[in-house]
Design an enzyme around this catalytic site. Structure first.
Site, PDB file in Angstrom:
ATOM      1  N   GLU A   1    -125.209 -63.233 -51.183  1.00 25.22           N
ATOM      2  CA  GLU A   1    -124.370 -63.049 -52.366  1.00 25.22           C
ATOM      3  C   GLU A   1    -125.101 -63.152 -53.705  1.00 25.22           C
ATOM      4  OE1 GLU A   1    -120.835 -65.452 -52.106  1.00 25.22           O
ATOM      5  OE2 GLU A   1    -120.011 -64.232 -50.477  1.00 25.22           O
TER       6      GLU A   1
ATOM      7  N   GLU B   1    -118.744 -61.767 -44.091  1.00 26.08           N
ATOM      8  CA  GLU B   1    -117.829 -62.889 -44.301  1.00 26.08           C
ATOM      9  C   GLU B   1    -116.428 -62.327 -44.497  1.00 26.08           C
ATOM     10  OE1 GLU B   1    -118.840 -65.427 -47.555  1.00 26.08           O
ATOM     11  OE2 GLU B   1    -120.951 -65.648 -46.975  1.00 26.08           O
TER      12      GLU B   1
END
Length: 450
Positions: free
Chosen positions: A275, A385
């Site tokens: 991320e 995710e």
């Protein structure tokens, strides 16, 4: 997902979630840093989580994954070489929330699916195409099953405020017993977050710490010896020791060192970095991902897949509006095994901090634009995710998203739930057997896709 404060009591039975941080980047996803308690060392305690910034140590988990042969192998192909970019070894930037996506793809997911995507307009997103092809996407057909399906396994990335920290107090490692239980349901892929600062101490080019590496290898070997896939994930959000890293040569060295330890294990997957967000430029993120690829292949690890992540928390729903679709399209790999990792949560801001989903159809809607981009550019991807609350609306939304992934399994290779691990307590998305909140609510549903 982002938490402003969390608490995990000694004994690991309590876990309180505070309200989401106000200054959230609307491109999602999950930033979460547990800080070690100074009150006790006999039992883990997690306190005071803050949103990572350039000046604060980055923390780890983000909201966030099962037998081999779950689907046919699919690979991304070699693309045209990107422009060469040079960056200084350090930068000074002002962090802040990114702008809200201005448009969304209006591709219909199903005839009955209403257009309920939040913060969208009626205009269509532009999907940039490339002249490349991939082994999976070129077939133009779906295998009807995902190659990888499983759970993220947190613990080794906890306690990022204490480096190197103390095992059992600041951080832990995933339970192989719990992983075995999940593998018994058919799951075959597990993402293992860890901290770069604990593995390469002092600088990212340092020799790898033998003790931390040995513990990582223990978990990896458990998974791969059973025929599963272990995803090695430096969970650093594009930061090292609290600062954005910009040196592509240092990052390449880090990955060459790591990949050399797993070069002969075909079932290891390398995830470049978790991320990226609030970066100096999208071009930097692309160059860092390319450095990761080059370092891995230079280590002799030529048979493994490599997951690459974009900026803006690598959100699927903003992939075509955040700049990722343009900046990441020309990554190249001599082994043709690039997989684009995206994350997707179903709450109002896509951060994964709420158990409330926007609608029962939001899951399929939020991956539609990314699916179109993968198909148009002959790429393959994975939802690295995802999660939803333990309620009927979210269960329906999660089912819709997974069904959409399976329907496009020519370009989507898998999905990984966030998250598992022994220290989650009663966290809203805990997939830890036998009594995690999400485990009890979702395991039967998820097993259908394993």
């Amino acid at each position: 997902m982002r938490f402003s404060a969390t608490f995990l009591a000694a004994g690991l039975t309590a876990f309180a979630l505070a309200a989401p941080i106000a200054e959230q980047d609307e491109y999602d996803e999950c930033d979460w840093e547990p800080e070690a308690s100074t009150a006790a060392t006999s039992a883990p305690t997690i306190l005071s989580t803050i949103k990572p910034s350039v000046s604060t140590p980055i923390v780890v988990p983000t909201s966030t994954s099962a037998a081999d042969g779950a689907g046919s192998s699919s690979e991304a192909t070699i693309n045209t070489a990107p422009s060469t970019l040079t960056f200084a070894t350090s930068v000074t930037i002002a962090t802040g929330a990114s702008s809200t996506p201005s448009s969304t793809l209006t591709t219909s997911v199903s005839a009955a699916a209403p257009n309920t995507l939040v913060a969208s307009t009626s205009s269509s997103a532009v999907v940039k195409t490339s002249a490349t092809s991939s082994a999976a996407a070129a077939t133009g057909s779906s295998s009807g099953k995902l190659k990888w399906f499983g759970v993220n396994q947190s613990g080794a990335e906890f306690g990022s405020g204490n480096i190197p920290g103390t095992l059992g107090t600041d951080y832990t490692w995933p339970s192989t017993s719990s992983i075995g239980t999940l593998m018994g349901t058919g799951m075959n892929a597990f993402r293992i977050p860890f901290l770069m600062e604990r593995l390469a101490r002092g600088t990212m080019t340092s020799a790898l710490d033998a003790t931390y590496l040995a513990s990582l290898k223990t978990v990896v070997s458990y998974i791969t010896d059973k025929g599963g896939y272990a995803i090695v994930d430096p969970h650093n959000f594009g930061r090292y020791a609290g600062s954005i890293f910009t040196s592509t040569s240092d990052f390449q060295t880090f990955w060459k060192n790591v990949a050399s330890e797993f070069a002969t294990n075909d079932n290891v997957i390398f995830d470049c970095n978790n991320e990226f967000h609030d970066e100096p430029s999208n071009a930097l993120v692309a160059s860092l991902n390319q450095a990761c690829i080059d370092g891995i292949r230079a280590a002799g690890a030529t048979s493994q897949y490599i997951f690459v992540e974009g900026t803006s928390y690598t959100g699927a729903w903003t992939w075509t509006t955040s700049g990722n679709s343009d900046s990441m399209v020309n990554l190249i790999d001599s082994s043709n095994k690039i997989v684009y990792e995206m994350h997707q949560y179903l709450d109002s801001d896509g951060s994964g901090t709420s158990a409330t989903c926007v609608s029962t159809t939001i899951g399929a809607e939020r991956i539609a634009a990314a699916t179109a981009w993968l198909k148009a550019n002959n790429k393959v991807g994975i939802i690295g995710e995802f999660a939803g609350g333990a309620n009927t609306a979210c269960e329906t939304a999660v089912t819709g998203m997974l069904d959409a992934l399976v329907a496009s399994s020519d370009v989507w290779m898998g999905a990984l739930w966030w998250g598992g691990g022994p220290w989650w307590g009663d966290y809203i998305f805990s997939m830890e057997p036998p009594s995690g909140t999400a485990y009890t609510a979702y395991i039967d549903l998820l097993t259908k896709y394993a």
